[in-house]
Structure formats: structure tokens, C-alpha cells
Write a protein that holds these residues in place. Structure first.
Motif, short mmCIF file in Angstrom:
data_model
loop_
_atom_site.label_atom_id
_atom_site.label_comp_id
_atom_site.label_asym_id
_atom_site.label_seq_id
_atom_site.Cartn_x
_atom_site.Cartn_y
_atom_site.Cartn_z
N PHE A 1 77.72 -50.66 116.08
CA PHE A 1 76.68 -50.29 115.10
C PHE A 1 75.45 -51.16 115.32
N PHE A 2 75.69 -52.40 115.71
CA PHE A 2 74.58 -53.35 115.91
C PHE A 2 74.04 -53.30 117.33
N ARG B 1 71.72 -50.54 118.25
CA ARG B 1 70.36 -50.67 117.73
C ARG B 1 69.60 -51.83 118.34
N PHE B 2 70.29 -52.98 118.45
CA PHE B 2 69.57 -54.21 118.80
C PHE B 2 69.94 -54.79 120.17
N LEU C 1 65.88 -61.74 108.78
CA LEU C 1 65.98 -60.87 107.60
C LEU C 1 67.28 -61.14 106.84
N TYR D 1 68.14 -62.62 103.22
CA TYR D 1 68.96 -61.86 102.28
C TYR D 1 70.03 -62.77 101.64
N TYR E 1 63.52 -62.34 100.66
CA TYR E 1 63.98 -60.98 101.00
C TYR E 1 63.53 -60.03 99.91
N PRO F 1 69.44 -48.71 105.09
CA PRO F 1 69.80 -48.36 106.48
C PRO F 1 71.24 -47.91 106.65
N HIS F 2 72.10 -48.26 105.71
CA HIS F 2 73.51 -47.90 105.86
C HIS F 2 73.79 -46.42 105.61
N MET G 1 74.01 -44.17 109.26
CA MET G 1 74.92 -44.73 110.24
C MET G 1 76.13 -43.83 110.46
N ILE H 1 80.21 -44.59 110.16
CA ILE H 1 80.56 -45.74 109.31
C ILE H 1 81.79 -45.37 108.45
N ALA I 1 85.64 -49.92 108.93
CA ALA I 1 84.57 -50.77 109.50
C ALA I 1 84.12 -51.80 108.46
N PHE I 2 84.05 -51.37 107.19
CA PHE I 2 83.68 -52.32 106.13
C PHE I 2 84.72 -53.41 105.98
N TRP J 1 84.23 -55.75 108.79
CA TRP J 1 82.99 -56.53 108.54
C TRP J 1 83.32 -57.68 107.58
N VAL K 1 78.96 -56.61 97.16
CA VAL K 1 77.98 -55.74 97.83
C VAL K 1 78.70 -54.65 98.64
N PHE L 1 78.22 -50.68 98.34
CA PHE L 1 77.80 -49.86 99.48
C PHE L 1 78.81 -48.72 99.70
#
Ligand code: HEM
Length: 128
Positions: free
Chosen positions: A34-35, A38-39, A54, A58, A69, A76-77, A80, A83, A87-88, A91, A118, A122
Motif C-alpha cells: 500500500f505504501f 505510492r511512495f 506528516l 500527526y 497536523y 486517503p484510506h 485504497m 484494504i 491489513a489493519f 498494521w 483510530v 477507520f
């Protein structure tokens, strides 16, 4: 040598924790893509540095109550594909593991509670 675990919460240690966490995350086969999609996989790159900054802001907002923040963390979630609850869970597992490596238990509990709250919110919003 094993480093003493931290007994305070400040910006500098939060930055170190966030970097350690995402270095773990990108190596994880379930959550990493997922990361990295993107990055990329180089946490020293400009895009990663921006993301780490960022996320440090946060966590400083959640833990120190400052207001650097000002984003919308949930947004953004929604964008995805793939997801999942699994996965959560992964994480959270990696986040808690990182926290235990860095902070003494009493402080770690606060970070873990925040991340659990959080993540629960989510997942509820994402219907997972
Ligand atoms: C499976 C679980 C998760 C995945 C795969 C995930 C993935 C991502 C990705 C890829 C981004 C960057 C989006 C972009 O800028 O294009 C992001 C942003 C972010 N994530 Fe997550 N995330 C997860 C869970 C969480 C949780 C549990 C938290 C908080 C405890 C969190 C907090 C944030 C925040 C604050 C941002 C920045 C939002 C902004 O742009 O202001 N994420 N996440």
C-alpha cells in the motif's frame, strides 16, 4: 547494544518511532505494498520524507496535543483498493511492536490505545 527504552514523549523521539515503524511496514508483504506502490521503497527519498514528516506531526498532535497536523487522516484510506481488516490488524501489530521497542510500557500504552481507537474508527467508516 540494547538501547534504554524512552520514558518521555517528545517530537524527536516521535520522529524516530515513525521512521522505525515505516521501515518495518515497507518490508511487510501484506501492508507494505500500500505504501511502496505510492511512495517507493526508499524511506530517504523526498516523497517518503514528506510522508514521515506528516505522520510525525500527526502523532505529535495525538500525543502532545500540538496543531502542526491539520489534515484529514481518514480521507486517503477510502481510496485504497484491497484494504482489509487483516491489513489493519497487521498494521496495528507492527505499530505496537515498534512502540514496545522504543517506549517504556506506561507510555507505550497511550500510543497503543490511540492507534486502536483510530484503527477502529477507520475500519467502521470503511465498512471492514
Ligand atoms: C491497513 C492499514 C493502513 C494502511 C494500508 C494505510 C496506508 C496509508 C497510505 C498508503 C497513506 C498515504 C496516502 C497518500 O498520501 O496517498 C496513509 C496516510 C495516512 N495514514 Fe494510513 N494506513 C493504514 C492505517 C492507518 C492507521 C490505523 C492510522 C492511524 C492510527 C493511519 C494514519 C494515517 C495518516 C494520519 C495519514 C496521512 C493522511 C493525510 O494525508 O493527512 N493509517 N495511510
Amino acid at each position: 547494544m540494547l538501547r534504554e527504552r524512552e520514558q518521555t514523549v517528545n517530537e524527536e523521539i516521535i520522529k524516530r518511532m515513525v521512521k522505525a515503524f515505516y521501515e518495518k511496514i515497507i518490508k511487510d508483504p501484506l501492508v507494505g505494498p500500500f505504501f511502496t506502490d505510492r511512495f517507493g521503497a526508499d524511506t530517504e527519498s523526498a516523497v517518503w520524507k514528506e510522508h514521515l514528516e506528516l505522520l510525525s506531526n500527526y502523532w505529535a498532535m495525538l500525543m502532545l496535543g500540538d496543531n502542526k497536523y491539520t489534515g484529514r487522516p481518514m480521507r486517503p484510506h477510502f481510496d485504497m483498493p484491497g484494504i482489509s481488516r487483516k491489513a489493519f490488524e497487521q498494521w496495528l501489530f507492527l505499530f505496537h511492536e515498534t512502540i514496545d521497542e522504543i517506549y517504556i510500557l506506561k507510555i507505550g500504552e497511550y500510543f497503543k490505545n490511540q492507534s486502536n481507537d483510530v484503527a477502529r474508527r477507520f475500519m467502521l467508516n470503511l465498512g471492514l
